[in-house]
Design an enzyme around this catalytic site. Structure first.
Site, PDB file in Angstrom:
ATOM      1  CD  GLU A 352      -0.639   0.655   6.280  1.00 35.10           C
ATOM      2  OE1 GLU A 352       0.152   0.315   5.409  1.00 35.10           O
ATOM      3  OE2 GLU A 352      -0.812  -0.008   7.322  1.00 35.10           O
ATOM      4  CG  HIS A 437      -1.457  -6.813  10.979  1.00 34.59           C
ATOM      5  ND1 HIS A 437      -2.269  -5.699  10.926  1.00 34.59           N
ATOM      6  CD2 HIS A 437      -0.265  -6.415  10.500  1.00 34.59           C
ATOM      7  CE1 HIS A 437      -1.592  -4.678  10.429  1.00 34.59           C
ATOM      8  NE2 HIS A 437      -0.370  -5.086  10.146  1.00 34.59           N
ATOM      9  CG  ASN A 475      -0.782  -0.633  11.746  1.00 37.66           C
ATOM     10  OD1 ASN A 475      -1.593   0.250  12.021  1.00 37.66           O
ATOM     11  ND2 ASN A 475      -0.426  -0.887  10.533  1.00 37.66           N
TER      12      ASN A 475
END
Ligand code: FDA
Length: 496
Positions: A352, A437, A475
């Site tokens: 990202e 995460h 994600n």
């Protein structure tokens, strides 16, 4: 109230819990949601509900007396500061080898996350959830999740013209010059609102450095989407500042013990309710910690040996690059990322292009990479200490760094640039001490059946990120939401 009976009790108000609550309520079931964090519906003395990343205050961290910023250094200087102990919004939960960041409050991780709403590539899905029918997911449940979450994508023409995505455009240029595919990443932020922020016609949120500690405007957290719809059914109640500590079988039902907390984290009352069904939606870490302890202490001894296993960090690793003076990344940066660099197939990394919304020009490009890290850890009950431990090792980030380097070594070599060494310590390149995460700990089709049922205990279910075996290739929250949609549909059809 203590002594009450509820048909369905949901532990936690993140993605899994919100989906379960909405669909159960729509099926006519009364639902009570228990959330250990705050409601986040009342402004503080500054008129704002949430604080921003530049001035973290009492609202920022869950029961800490000092901030623990993920990016904890700037120009080689530590940036953490003292704060009053409070039931703040971001938990930096420390285990032996890793710090796991999680949202605390009604809305769970949706309150603090970047809103990046990514559906994994179809060809990668078999590695994410091998026992799940991919056709059903891509035809029905991913579209349902994306619609329910309000996912959208930045307007490419505006992207190309706005000052606040200069950092992403530099990211695109460098990716493409090194031959990497650059992709726009969907997000739940209201893109029309962000354009108005840039035009100066509405109060700023993404453009005011709001993200990690909540967004006051623009972001469609679960409070605005699934939870709003759940409440509108009239069948869902939510108790914030209540933490579930036990779920025990009792005459065909479950006895649930709940601590009521004050805003400094003390228990002010202990309540007991009964429920016909209990849905564990406390997040990968929260659900795993509860189940591991309840199994080990003989409250739910019939849970199987897979409980606590299969936990992964989604391969998270961060780094920055130092750009040349002719490649400024902008003093004004949208705190909402909108783009990524895809090198999954060749290098095992999806990066990202992340903001560094300091408010000043830094000439830095900053990235959060998701990598195909093979390591999986296990939660276990530490009876002597009275807590659940996680056996993740700090050195297990090594494969993630190597995978991220397949992107950034090449870019640095093409651009004649170097890594930043001042963002995670004094001369430290990699943000390899953390994850945003957490996934796994009660893996689908192993710790549960193929729909999240804890089969030894009819009426107990897992519905959150604990079901996912450690990695989603992107994600994770769209996958958590879509899987919850799939599972709850089956549970409602066959179990109620
Ligand atoms: P989630 O963690 O959302 O909710 C669990 C809830 O249960 C919490 O509110 C918790 O307080 C509560 N709880 C825990 N134990 C309890 C107990 N015993 N009693 C009562 N309540 C309890 N993902 C993504 O897809 N795109 C992104 O851009 C980002 N960015 C990002 C940034 C940051 C800073 C973080 C921390 C995370 C992300 N994520 C993300 C990850 C994403 O937010 C995460 O995967 C989901 O929120 C997980 O959803 P769950 O439903 O599993 O639990």
């Amino acid at each position: 109230a203590s002594g009450a009976h509820v048909p369905a009790l949901v532990i936690g108000t993140g993605y899994g819990g919100s989906v379960a609550a909405l669909r159960l309520a729509q099926a006519g079931v009364d639902v009570h949601m228990i959330e250990m964090g705050m409601a986040w519906d009342t402004p503080g003395s500054d008129g704002k509900i949430f604080c921003n990343t530049r001035e973290p205050d009492y609202r920022s961290y869950w029961l800490r007396t000092r901030t623990k910023a993920p990016l904890n250094y700037f120009l080689g200087l530590p940036i953490d500061r003292d704060i009053p102990r409070h039931t703040g919004i971001l938990d930096a939960e420390e285990f032996g080898g890793i710090t796991v960041y999680q949202g605390r409050g009604v809305g769970g991780g949706s309150l603090v996350n970047g809103g990046m709403a990514v559906t994994p590539k179809r060809e990668n899905f078999g590695a994410v959830l091998p026992s799940v029918d991919a056709d059903e997911m891509y035809d029905v449940y991913y579209p349902r999740a994306n619609a329910g979450l309000g996912v959208g994508t930045v307007d490419p023409a505006w992207f190309d013209s706005t000052a606040c995505y200069q950092y992403s455009r530099v990211g695109r240029k460098h990716a493409q010059r090194s031959g990497f595919p650059f992709v726009f990443v969907p997000d739940v932020y209201d893109w029309d609102y962000m354009e108005q922020e840039a035009a100066g016609t509405v109060p700023r949120s993404a453009l005011a450095g709001e993200i990690l500690y909540g967004n006051n405007h623009g972001k469609k957290s679960l409070q605005q989407t699934y939870l709003a719809r759940a409440r509108a059914t009239g069948r869902v109640t939510v108790s914030p500042l209540h933490r579930v500590t036990s779920v025990a079988p009792a005459a065909g039902r479950y006895t649930v013990v709940i601590d009521q907390l004050n805003t400094t984290g003390d228990t002010t009352a202990v309540k007991t309710v009964t429920a016909d069904r209990v849905f564990f939606a406390a997040g990968s870490v929260g659900t795993s910690k509860l189940l591991v302890r309840l199994k080990a202490t003989g409250v739910l001894p019939g849970l199987n040996g897979e409980i606590g296993r299969g936990w992964g960090d989604n391969g998270n690793v961060m780094c920055g690059r130092a750009n040349h003076l002719w490649d400024p990344t902008g003093a004004l940066q949208s705190a909402i990322p909108c783009s990524g660099i895809d090198n999954w197939a060749a290098g095992g990394a999806f990066a990202e292009v992340a903001p560094l919304p300091t408010g000043i020009e830094t000439f830095a490009s900053f990235y959060l990479s998701i990598t195909r890290n093979p390591h999986r850890a296990e939660f276990s009950w530490n009876a002597a200490a009275g807590r659940v431990d996680l056996n993740w090792q700090a050195s297990w980030k090594r494969p993630s760094i190597d995978m991220a380097r397949t992107i950034f070594d090449r870019i640095n070599s093409r651009e004649g640039t170097i890594y930043r060494t001042d963002l995670f310590g004094v001369y430290k390149i990699w943000g390899d001490h953390l994850t945003y995460h957490p996934l796994g700990g009660a893996v689908l089709n192993r710790a549960t059946d193929n729909y999240g049922r804890l089969t030894a205990y009819p009426g107990l279910y897992v519905v959150d990120g604990a079901l996912i075996p450690g990695n989603t290739t992107v994600n994770p929250f769209v996958t958590i939401t879509a899987l919850a949609e799939r599972n709850i549909e089956r549970i409602i059809a066959t179990d109620l």
